[in-house]
Design an enzyme around this catalytic site. Structure first.
Site, PDB file in Angstrom:
ATOM      1  N   ALA A 136      -7.956  13.681  -7.843  1.00 25.96           N
ATOM      2  CA  ALA A 136      -7.003  14.442  -8.668  1.00 25.96           C
ATOM      3  C   ALA A 136      -7.571  14.494 -10.082  1.00 25.96           C
ATOM      4  CB  ALA A 136      -5.633  13.782  -8.641  1.00 25.96           C
ATOM      5  N   ASP A 179       8.251   3.303  -5.755  1.00 23.33           N
ATOM      6  CA  ASP A 179       7.686   3.158  -7.104  1.00 23.33           C
ATOM      7  C   ASP A 179       7.323   4.521  -7.690  1.00 23.33           C
ATOM      8  OD1 ASP A 179       6.923   1.798  -9.379  1.00 23.33           O
ATOM      9  OD2 ASP A 179       4.910   1.326  -8.659  1.00 23.33           O
TER      10      ASP A 179
END
Length: 551
Positions: A136, A179
């Site tokens: 990414a 999370d």
């Protein structure tokens, strides 16, 4: 099986994996399928296909307590990946095998969805595990929030839609992330969302995959203080709806610049969460308010579902069917169409709340009575929120990183009930005969002879500084402690290093070295207690002088 004596993990414990689509896209036959449990120890199922030698490793682009993520290039295809390299010895020593498997198994189950970071391969050698992940290159959401402070409404709408779509897919596969936060939301080369970091995910049993969003499951305290849902604090449970609570927190942060529930310490944060104490700026788009009022609710069953959220007016312009093929709007700051000034926000900074402190505080908070908060919330159709002009003053991140287990809840049983733990951190303790001459800390060769012992340092609100270790059967006990308010205790911080300080009492001296290499996060707290001791000693000396003069 794990060879604990030699700190090794057999390959059957963490079998290798290759994404079938990786080979199909290249017209190759995939010789490896997701592994079953009947694996011959000591063999590698895809070692002949992929190994560290097949990649050119570049810069480190991320790191954790027992792993590093490096940019890497496949030597054959010259395609770039992010390879997560995990230390096997540490994984066994710290009992992290479960969490390594959770991350791999979650990503295997979710592979192929455009909003989830893809796992292409796993392989291993004698010392390391390797996860070949989708790169990414455009970084994480948090960096854009820091850069622009308030994201443009179109940006918030589009990326909130992609995050919600990804959450919907995760839940349909029986995965609760646990999370979700801006640090775990990345952007690919085309600026589309990629959710990552599944080390603390909860994989639901098959019969619960299609369970309602409000169905709860037992959960340890994992996640990040500012984004945890009330049910985790009050009942130590988690639900699919817990991810939607975190989703609302992330959307709020994108448009306001800070999390809705923030504070100087975990207890303050948790109290705000349980009392639904948050504020909305006056410039907030009116259509987005229902998103917060319908998700920030104490009971999971009272929160809107994913399908209901999609129908909110804020998402009216979103075309869900081709969301992932659309061109994202340009990332930019919020620009109101009317002439109302936005006050300058203070500089961004991370709070000094440690992961250990957050876990400790959560344990203590969970044991307290919060029934009154729940009853109040049930009586309210919509929570009452304040509206204000200025953005919130500051925000922090009390983060429990992936694979990092919460500090043992028994720590709170080691100190009197009248005390609260305000800081807990991993340190190395080295006893020395006395304070070094001239207050100089040992260096060079002399440091090699110090006997360093790893301990957990607890600092309480009354100035108690205790050092905890484990005995037989994993029993925790305080090995030594000092009263920082005692005038006979000397505290000296090393002027040449930010990672250590010295404590001396009447009997012994110790050099304390922080495992993270930074003592500044609690230096002021320690010095505050030491200053109290000095002032008491000064007053005592003055009183003695006055008594002598009277005599």
């Amino acid at each position: 099986m794990m060879d604990l004596e030699h700190k090794r993990i057999s390959r059957s414990t963490l079998p290798d994996y290759a994404d079938p689509d990786y080979f199909e896209a290249r017209g190759e036959r995939n010789p490896v399928k997701p592994q079953s449990s009947n694996v011959v120890p000591g063999t590698s199922h895809i070692g002949s296909i992929k190994s560290p030698a097949d990649y050119v490793f570049g810069d480190i682009i991320g790191d954790g307590s027992f792993s590093k993520v490096r940019r890497a290039t496949d030597k054959k295809s010259w395609k770039e990946y992010a390879i997560k390299v995990l230390d096997k010895k540490y994984i066994v020593k710290e009992n992290k095998v479960k969490y390594v498997n959770i991350e791999r198994d979650s990503m295997m189950r979710l592979n192929g969805f455009p909003g989830i970071s893809r796992l292409f391969h796993t392989f291993q050698d004698d010392l390391k595990l390797y996860y070949v992940l989708e790169l990414a290159p455009n970084g994480e959401l948090l960096q854009y929030i820091k850069k622009y402070r308030f994201l443009d409404e179109n940006c918030v709408r589009f990326y909130a839609a992609e995050i919600l779509s990804s959450i919907e897919y995760m839940h349909s596969c029986g995965i609760i992330h646990r999370d979700l936060k801006p640090e775990n939301i990345l952007f690919d080369g085309n600026m589309h969302v990629k959710i990552t970091d599944f080390g603390t995910a909860k994989i639901l049993p098959p019969k619960y995959v299609n369970s309602p969003d409000y169905t709860t499951f037992p959960s340890s305290f994992v996640g990040t203080a500012e984004y945890v849902a009330p049910e985790l604090l009050s009942r130590q449970v988690v639900s699919k709806s817990s991810d939607l609570w975190a989703f609302a927190c992330v959307v709020y942060q994108m448009i306001v610049g800070s999390p809705p529930f923030h504070g100087s310490n975990p207890n303050n944060i948790f109290k705000k969460i349980m009392s639904l104490e948050y504020e909305l700026p006056k410039l907030l788009p009116p259509d987005i308010v229902p998103l917060f009022s319908h998700l920030f609710r104490i009971q999971p069953s009272d929160r809107s579902t994913t399908q209901q959220i999609k129908q909110f007016p804020f998402f009216a312009t979103i075309t869900w069917d081709n969301l992932w093929t659309q061109d994202p709007p340009p990332m930019q700051s919020f620009r109101p169409n009317y002439n109302i000034a936005i006050p300058n926000a203070p500089a961004y900074y991370r709070s000094n709340v440690t992961a250990a402190a957050a876990a400790n505080a959560a344990a203590a908070f969970a044991s307290a009575s919060i029934v009154k908060h729940q009853e109040t919330a049930r009586r309210q159709e919509l929570p009452t929120v304040n509206r204000f002009t200025a953005p919130t003053a500051h925000y922090g991140y009390a983060s429990l990183r992936s694979h990092q287990m919460p500090v043992d809840r028994l720590y709170y049983k080691l100190v009197p009930s009248s005390e609260s733990i305000i800081e807990s951190t991993s340190v190395f303790v080295s006893p020395i005969p006395s304070v070094p001459e001239g207050n100089k800390f040992p260096s060079g060769l002399s440091k090699m002879f110090l006997k360093r012992k790893q301990r957990v340092m607890l600092l309480t609100d009354v100035g108690r500084c205790a050092f905890v270790c484990k005995g037989k059967h994993e029993r925790l006990f305080i090995e030594m402690e000092v009263n920082l308010k005692d005038s006979s205790v000397v505290v000296i911080f090393d002027e040449n290093s930010s990672k250590r300080f010295l404590i001396e009492d009447k009997v012994q001296s110790w050099i304390i070295e922080d495992s993270s290499g930074d003592v500044t996060k609690y230096k002021d707290k320690i010095l505050k207690f030491a200053d109290v001791a000095s002032s008491h000693q000064s007053r005592s000396s003055e009183e003695n002088v006055e008594e002598n003069e009277e005599e």
